[in-house]
Design a protein around this motif. Structure first.
Motif, PDB file in Angstrom:
ATOM      1  N   LEU A 103     -18.545  -3.753   3.435  1.00 17.32           N
ATOM      2  CA  LEU A 103     -19.206  -2.362   3.759  1.00 17.32           C
ATOM      3  C   LEU A 103     -20.404  -2.299   3.095  1.00 17.32           C
ATOM      4  N   GLN A 104     -20.482  -3.145   2.026  1.00 19.49           N
ATOM      5  CA  GLN A 104     -21.819  -3.091   1.349  1.00 19.49           C
ATOM      6  C   GLN A 104     -22.805  -3.788   1.555  1.00 19.49           C
ATOM      7  N   ASN A 105     -22.680  -4.761   2.723  1.00 26.31           N
ATOM      8  CA  ASN A 105     -23.506  -5.601   3.484  1.00 26.31           C
ATOM      9  C   ASN A 105     -23.900  -5.454   4.890  1.00 26.31           C
ATOM     10  N   ILE A 106     -23.240  -4.238   5.301  1.00 27.56           N
ATOM     11  CA  ILE A 106     -23.237  -3.815   6.705  1.00 27.56           C
ATOM     12  C   ILE A 106     -23.904  -2.423   6.897  1.00 27.56           C
ATOM     13  N   ASP A 107     -24.458  -1.992   8.104  1.00 29.43           N
ATOM     14  CA  ASP A 107     -24.735  -0.924   8.411  1.00 29.43           C
ATOM     15  C   ASP A 107     -23.248  -0.206   9.059  1.00 29.43           C
ATOM     16  N   HIS A 108     -22.790   1.052   8.558  1.00 26.97           N
ATOM     17  CA  HIS A 108     -21.615   1.425   9.113  1.00 26.97           C
ATOM     18  C   HIS A 108     -21.744   2.938   8.977  1.00 26.97           C
ATOM     19  N   ASN A 109     -20.844   3.638   9.653  1.00 25.41           N
ATOM     20  CA  ASN A 109     -20.473   5.179   9.460  1.00 25.41           C
ATOM     21  C   ASN A 109     -19.404   5.634   9.085  1.00 25.41           C
ATOM     22  N   ILE A 110     -18.759   4.916   7.947  1.00 23.49           N
ATOM     23  CA  ILE A 110     -17.395   5.376   7.093  1.00 23.49           C
ATOM     24  C   ILE A 110     -17.654   6.108   6.240  1.00 23.49           C
ATOM     25  N   VAL A 111     -17.030   7.411   6.392  1.00 22.97           N
ATOM     26  CA  VAL A 111     -17.128   8.358   5.179  1.00 22.97           C
ATOM     27  C   VAL A 111     -15.817   8.624   4.593  1.00 22.97           C
ATOM     28  N   HIS A 112     -14.651   7.927   5.225  1.00 23.01           N
ATOM     29  CA  HIS A 112     -13.373   8.385   4.430  1.00 23.01           C
ATOM     30  C   HIS A 112     -12.663   7.048   4.318  1.00 23.01           C
ATOM     31  N   PHE A 113     -12.089   6.731   2.994  1.00 24.79           N
ATOM     32  CA  PHE A 113     -11.329   5.636   2.936  1.00 24.79           C
ATOM     33  C   PHE A 113      -9.777   6.170   2.365  1.00 24.79           C
ATOM     34  N   ILE A 114      -8.790   5.886   3.361  1.00 24.19           N
ATOM     35  CA  ILE A 114      -7.522   6.418   2.845  1.00 24.19           C
ATOM     36  C   ILE A 114      -6.600   5.199   2.649  1.00 24.19           C
ATOM     37  N   THR A 115      -5.995   5.101   1.413  1.00 16.45           N
ATOM     38  CA  THR A 115      -5.139   4.086   1.053  1.00 16.45           C
ATOM     39  C   THR A 115      -3.569   4.422   0.859  1.00 16.45           C
ATOM     40  N   ALA A 116      -2.905   3.408   1.298  1.00 16.53           N
ATOM     41  CA  ALA A 116      -1.344   3.600   0.609  1.00 16.53           C
ATOM     42  C   ALA A 116      -1.353   3.273  -0.750  1.00 16.53           C
ATOM     43  N   SER A 117      -0.509   3.786  -1.409  1.00 14.29           N
ATOM     44  CA  SER A 117      -0.148   3.830  -2.888  1.00 14.29           C
ATOM     45  C   SER A 117       1.347   4.070  -2.991  1.00 14.29           C
ATOM     46  N   GLY A 118       2.035   4.013  -4.291  1.00 16.68           N
ATOM     47  CA  GLY A 118       3.133   4.377  -4.568  1.00 16.68           C
ATOM     48  C   GLY A 118       3.557   5.402  -5.585  1.00 16.68           C
ATOM     49  N   VAL A 119       4.747   6.188  -5.435  1.00 16.47           N
ATOM     50  CA  VAL A 119       5.256   7.042  -6.527  1.00 16.47           C
ATOM     51  C   VAL A 119       5.751   6.209  -7.616  1.00 16.47           C
ATOM     52  N   SER A 120       5.840   4.998  -7.310  1.00 16.28           N
ATOM     53  CA  SER A 120       6.264   4.106  -8.712  1.00 16.28           C
ATOM     54  C   SER A 120       5.533   4.125  -9.793  1.00 16.28           C
ATOM     55  N   ILE A 121       4.334   4.820  -9.819  1.00 12.79           N
ATOM     56  CA  ILE A 121       3.345   4.611 -10.688  1.00 12.79           C
ATOM     57  C   ILE A 121       3.944   5.686 -11.831  1.00 12.79           C
ATOM     58  N   TYR A 122       4.781   6.590 -11.316  1.00 18.69           N
ATOM     59  CA  TYR A 122       5.294   7.494 -12.264  1.00 18.69           C
ATOM     60  C   TYR A 122       6.660   7.039 -13.022  1.00 18.69           C
ATOM     61  N   PRO A 123       6.706   7.357 -14.393  1.00 15.35           N
ATOM     62  CA  PRO A 123       7.685   6.842 -15.302  1.00 15.35           C
ATOM     63  C   PRO A 123       9.208   7.196 -14.525  1.00 15.35           C
ATOM     64  N   ASN A 124      10.139   6.518 -14.762  1.00 10.43           N
ATOM     65  CA  ASN A 124      11.547   6.688 -14.331  1.00 10.43           C
ATOM     66  C   ASN A 124      12.018   7.979 -15.218  1.00 10.43           C
ATOM     67  N   SER A 125      12.537   9.030 -14.623  1.00  4.62           N
ATOM     68  CA  SER A 125      13.067  10.188 -15.151  1.00  4.62           C
ATOM     69  C   SER A 125      14.029  10.799 -14.391  1.00  4.62           C
ATOM     70  N   LYS A 126      14.997  11.341 -15.025  1.00  2.00           N
ATOM     71  CA  LYS A 126      16.051  12.329 -14.231  1.00  2.00           C
ATOM     72  C   LYS A 126      15.642  13.688 -14.603  1.00  2.00           C
ATOM     73  N   THR A 127      14.631  14.143 -15.340  1.00  3.96           N
ATOM     74  CA  THR A 127      14.763  15.396 -15.325  1.00  3.96           C
ATOM     75  C   THR A 127      13.039  16.086 -14.935  1.00  3.96           C
ATOM     76  N   LYS A 128      12.132  15.030 -15.069  1.00 10.91           N
ATOM     77  CA  LYS A 128      10.723  15.608 -15.141  1.00 10.91           C
ATOM     78  C   LYS A 128      10.166  15.715 -13.599  1.00 10.91           C
ATOM     79  N   LEU A 129       9.875  16.692 -13.089  1.00 14.96           N
ATOM     80  CA  LEU A 129       8.962  16.805 -11.884  1.00 14.96           C
ATOM     81  C   LEU A 129       7.620  16.283 -11.794  1.00 14.96           C
ATOM     82  N   TYR A 130       7.449  15.350 -11.041  1.00 11.65           N
ATOM     83  CA  TYR A 130       6.104  14.778 -11.296  1.00 11.65           C
ATOM     84  C   TYR A 130       5.048  15.309 -10.174  1.00 11.65           C
TER      85      TYR A 130
END
Length: 302
Positions: A103-130
């Motif tokens: 995209l750095q090298n072409i003309d385009h009309n893209i205004v929004h980039f949405i990517t998948a990610s994961g809740v596994s970024i949060y530490p393992n916990s039985k009590t904390k609500l993230y």
């Protein structure tokens, strides 16, 4: 209003459902595929070839597109050898980098980039609500992957695009993903909770995960979003509820954590650890879940 979106990982579990929902809203889809055999062309559905390993991409894929939804990534439920861990990481980061550099090298009309990610970024916990405001990061390989994934996506912000990161929980679907793996031993009469059974499963129905992507797309919302249903359950409860659907009593003791660690190695974090994750942010913005409770989700899927 968005008229055309480019989707990577379009033939996967979430991609297939998202395409259906986009078409239902009159949004045309271009998609990238690494297999020339999977290229289809119709009025509102067009495939284009790319090869992230070689840095190749068909530039026609970007024509008339105003948003990208990035769902590409190698499965995390294959044995984590040193070599395969590299595949998991590269399949997420290298693909984003290729999109960014192109995209750095072409003309385009893209205004929004949405990517998948994961809740596994949060530490393992039985009590904390993230919530999305939490900044602690787990010390697992998966958390490391999510951090690198989100950092790669953040670069699109520097190019003046809105960036959204969809932190996905355990996706429940009929044919693929976690549910068939949970159902199989129960159907065979050997189902049992895993480890202590107290680890949280922040789950989401396939229609809702695709629904959240569509919601972010249509409303051009940026930022981090937890894509989990409003009512997470513990592993032992999920196991019991599935067993009840098949009328198969659970008679076996819990499967001990050490046995799962021996069997799965480092990958055992997938079944032994969990996070209690809040869906409040996306709900407050107006997303309405179709499947609020596990009971209804299982009713629909089983």
């Amino acid at each position: 209003m968005i008229k055309k979106v480019l989707i990577t990982g379009a033939t996967g579990l979430i991609g297939s459902e998202l395409i259906k929902q986009c078409h239902g809203e009159g949004i045309a889809v271009n998609y990238l595929t690494t297999s020339k055999e999977k290229i289809e062309t119709s009025e509102n559905y067009k495939g284009f070839y790319w090869n992230p390993k070689k840095g190749e991409i068909d530039l026609n894929a970007f024509k008339d597109v105003t948003a990208i939804v990035n769902l590409v990534g190698a499965s995390i439920s294959k044995h984590w050898t040193k070599k395969y861990k590299k595949v998991i990481l590269n399949s997420r980061v290298k693909t984003i980098n290729l999109l960014y550099e192109t995209l750095q090298n072409i003309d385009h009309n893209i205004v929004h980039f949405i990517t998948a990610s994961g809740v596994s970024i949060y530490p393992n916990s039985k009590t904390k609500l993230y919530t999305e405001e939490d900044t602690e990061v787990d010390d697992t390989f998966l958390a490391e992957v999510v951090v690198a994934w989100e950092a790669a996506a953040a670069k699109f912000k520097n190019s003046g695009m809105e960036v959204s990161k969809v932190r996905t929980g355990v996706v429940l679907a009929k044919e693929e993903g976690a549910l068939p793996k949970l159902v199989k031993p129960i159907k065979l009469g050997v189902g049992a909770p895993l480890g202590s059974g107290e680890q949280w499963q922040s789950w989401i129905h396939i229609q809702d995960i695709a629904g959240i992507y569509l919601f972010l797309l249509k409303n051009q919302l940026e930022g981090k979003y937890n894509a989990v249903a409003p009512n997470p359950v513990q592993n032992k409860k999920m196991t019991k509820m599935i067993a009840a659907k098949f009328d198969n009593p659970l008679w076996m003791p819990n499967i001990p954590a050490f046995a799962l660690k021996l069997l799965l190695g480092e990958m055992s974090v997938l079944v032994l650890e969990g996070q209690l994750v809040s869906s409040q942010k996306i709900e407050q913005l107006g997303y309405q879940f179709k499947f609020y409770n596990l009971e209804n989700a299982l009713q629909d899927l089983l």
